[in-house]
Design a protein around this motif. Structure first.
Motif, PDB file in Angstrom:
ATOM      1  N   LEU A   1       8.777   1.301   6.985  1.00 22.92           N
ATOM      2  CA  LEU A   1       7.914   0.145   6.813  1.00 22.92           C
ATOM      3  C   LEU A   1       8.200  -0.495   5.453  1.00 22.92           C
ATOM      4  N   LEU A   2       8.284  -1.816   5.426  1.00 25.15           N
ATOM      5  CA  LEU A   2       8.458  -2.560   4.193  1.00 25.15           C
ATOM      6  C   LEU A   2       7.123  -3.205   3.835  1.00 25.15           C
TER       7      LEU A   2
ATOM      8  N   ALA B   1       4.206  -1.053 -11.894  1.00 23.78           N
ATOM      9  CA  ALA B   1       2.833  -0.585 -11.673  1.00 23.78           C
ATOM     10  C   ALA B   1       2.284  -1.073 -10.339  1.00 23.78           C
ATOM     11  N   LYS B   2       2.600  -2.325  -9.981  1.00 24.00           N
ATOM     12  CA  LYS B   2       2.140  -2.866  -8.701  1.00 24.00           C
ATOM     13  C   LYS B   2       2.775  -2.119  -7.525  1.00 24.00           C
ATOM     14  N   ALA B   3       4.079  -1.869  -7.627  1.00 29.38           N
ATOM     15  CA  ALA B   3       4.753  -1.143  -6.549  1.00 29.38           C
ATOM     16  C   ALA B   3       4.211   0.278  -6.429  1.00 29.38           C
ATOM     17  N   GLN B   4       3.986   0.929  -7.554  1.00 32.65           N
ATOM     18  CA  GLN B   4       3.461   2.297  -7.531  1.00 32.65           C
ATOM     19  C   GLN B   4       2.049   2.348  -6.953  1.00 32.65           C
ATOM     20  N   ALA B   5       1.222   1.368  -7.309  1.00 34.04           N
ATOM     21  CA  ALA B   5      -0.157   1.352  -6.821  1.00 34.04           C
ATOM     22  C   ALA B   5      -0.201   1.209  -5.306  1.00 34.04           C
ATOM     23  N   VAL B   6       0.616   0.304  -4.761  1.00 33.28           N
ATOM     24  CA  VAL B   6       0.617   0.103  -3.310  1.00 33.28           C
ATOM     25  C   VAL B   6       1.308   1.262  -2.603  1.00 33.28           C
ATOM     26  N   ALA B   7       2.296   1.877  -3.241  1.00 32.86           N
ATOM     27  CA  ALA B   7       2.974   3.030  -2.637  1.00 32.86           C
ATOM     28  C   ALA B   7       2.023   4.208  -2.435  1.00 32.86           C
ATOM     29  N   GLN B   8       0.970   4.284  -3.227  1.00 31.55           N
ATOM     30  CA  GLN B   8      -0.027   5.336  -3.016  1.00 31.55           C
ATOM     31  C   GLN B   8      -0.773   5.127  -1.701  1.00 31.55           C
ATOM     32  N   GLN B   9      -0.908   3.857  -1.292  1.00 35.76           N
ATOM     33  CA  GLN B   9      -1.556   3.552  -0.016  1.00 35.76           C
ATOM     34  C   GLN B   9      -0.593   3.733   1.159  1.00 35.76           C
ATOM     35  N   PHE B  10       0.715   3.538   0.897  1.00 40.37           N
ATOM     36  CA  PHE B  10       1.736   3.606   1.946  1.00 40.37           C
ATOM     37  C   PHE B  10       2.867   4.537   1.478  1.00 40.37           C
ATOM     38  N   PRO B  11       2.609   5.858   1.425  1.00 45.88           N
ATOM     39  CA  PRO B  11       3.597   6.779   0.838  1.00 45.88           C
ATOM     40  C   PRO B  11       4.916   6.866   1.594  1.00 45.88           C
TER      41      PRO B  11
ATOM     42  N   ALA C   1       6.366   4.222   3.035  1.00 47.60           N
ATOM     43  CA  ALA C   1       6.950   2.883   3.073  1.00 47.60           C
ATOM     44  C   ALA C   1       7.831   2.606   1.863  1.00 47.60           C
ATOM     45  N   VAL C   2       8.650   1.573   2.009  1.00 50.48           N
ATOM     46  CA  VAL C   2       9.380   1.002   0.878  1.00 50.48           C
ATOM     47  C   VAL C   2       8.545  -0.174   0.377  1.00 50.48           C
ATOM     48  N   VAL C   3       8.126  -0.096  -0.874  1.00 53.32           N
ATOM     49  CA  VAL C   3       7.164  -1.058  -1.425  1.00 53.32           C
ATOM     50  C   VAL C   3       7.821  -1.898  -2.516  1.00 53.32           C
ATOM     51  N   ILE C   4       7.601  -3.203  -2.451  1.00 49.46           N
ATOM     52  CA  ILE C   4       8.112  -4.149  -3.445  1.00 49.46           C
ATOM     53  C   ILE C   4       6.964  -4.598  -4.340  1.00 49.46           C
TER      54      ILE C   4
ATOM     55  N   GLN D   1       7.559   6.531  -2.194  1.00 53.03           N
ATOM     56  CA  GLN D   1       7.051   7.853  -2.583  1.00 53.03           C
ATOM     57  C   GLN D   1       7.710   8.967  -1.790  1.00 53.03           C
ATOM     58  N   ALA D   2       7.949   8.743  -0.508  1.00 49.02           N
ATOM     59  CA  ALA D   2       8.469   9.800   0.359  1.00 49.02           C
ATOM     60  C   ALA D   2       9.839  10.286  -0.083  1.00 49.02           C
ATOM     61  N   THR D   3      10.652   9.392  -0.601  1.00 48.46           N
ATOM     62  CA  THR D   3      12.019   9.763  -1.004  1.00 48.46           C
ATOM     63  C   THR D   3      12.182   9.889  -2.509  1.00 48.46           C
TER      64      THR D   3
END
Length: 207
Positions: free
Chosen positions: A18-19, A66-76, A78-81, A126-128
């Motif tokens: 998921l992106l 910080a924005k990418a890390q914050a959203v990655a906590q919600q979608f571990p 996913a690949v977050v931009i 986060q997963a990788t």
């Protein structure tokens, strides 16, 4: 061709992750749509207050990550931009004006000046354990604008949610005398060349 020969085994295809775009900016959403990839949008909960003596480039990179890390906590999985842009006037960060009065003040300070728009993009999974950020720098030379030109522009376009009070993709291009950059969409808010490189490195297939 030998009809009795076994059919080649198809290559296994790894499902696309998921992106997620960690931004509520409509400009970044419209830019990312150009890639033709499905993606979701999530709002990052990040304090954007600059730190003491923080340089504009460092601020943009820190906030994008910080924005990418914050959203990655919600979608571990996913690949977050994440992305952030700071207008840099002689080392001083200029953010979004928010209202007409501050936009007037910004444009008066920038007229006749070269402003560097520091646009950072970060990608996190986060997963990788993937986590990288890059910076695009756009040098913009503003014309020596009159007060009436500034007022007319702001009334016409109302760019109060844009760093530096100018939308180069619209009438704001008339404020400028030159633009220098190596990533054409960086000034709008998301450097797509760098974004493509980062999400591909994170495992997203583009072509």
């Amino acid at each position: 061709m030998n009809p009795s020969a076994p059919s080649p085994t198809p290559h296994a295809v790894t499902p696309q992750r998921l992106l997620v775009l960690g931004s509520t900016s409509r400009y970044r959403r419209e830019l990312l749509q150009r890639l033709g990839l499905p993606f979701e949008v999530a709002a990052p909960d990040v304090d954007e207050t600059p730190q003491a003596d923080e340089a504009p480039a460092a601020l943009a990179l820190r906030l994008a990550l910080a924005k990418a890390q914050a959203v990655a906590q919600q979608f571990p999985q996913a690949v977050v931009i994440g992305s952030d842009q700071v207008a840099d006037l002689d080392g001083e960060p200029l953010g979004k004006p928010g209202n007409h009065e501050r936009a007037v003040a910004q444009l008066r300070r920038m007229r006749g000046q070269t402003v560097v728009f520091q646009t950072a993009v970060a990608v996190v999974c986060q997963a990788t354990g993937f986590e990288r950020a890059e910076l695009a720098q756009v040098k913009v030379r503003f014309r020596d604008l009159s007060d009436s030109e500034i007022e007319n522009y702001l009334r016409a376009e109302q760019p109060y949610d844009c760093a530096g009070s100018a939308k180069s993709e619209g009438l704001g291009i008339a404020l400028l005398s030159s633009i220098e950059n190596d990533d054409p969409t960086a000034l709008v808010g998301l450097p797509l060349i760098r974004t493509c490189n980062l999400i591909q490195a994170a495992g997203i297939r583009l072509l």
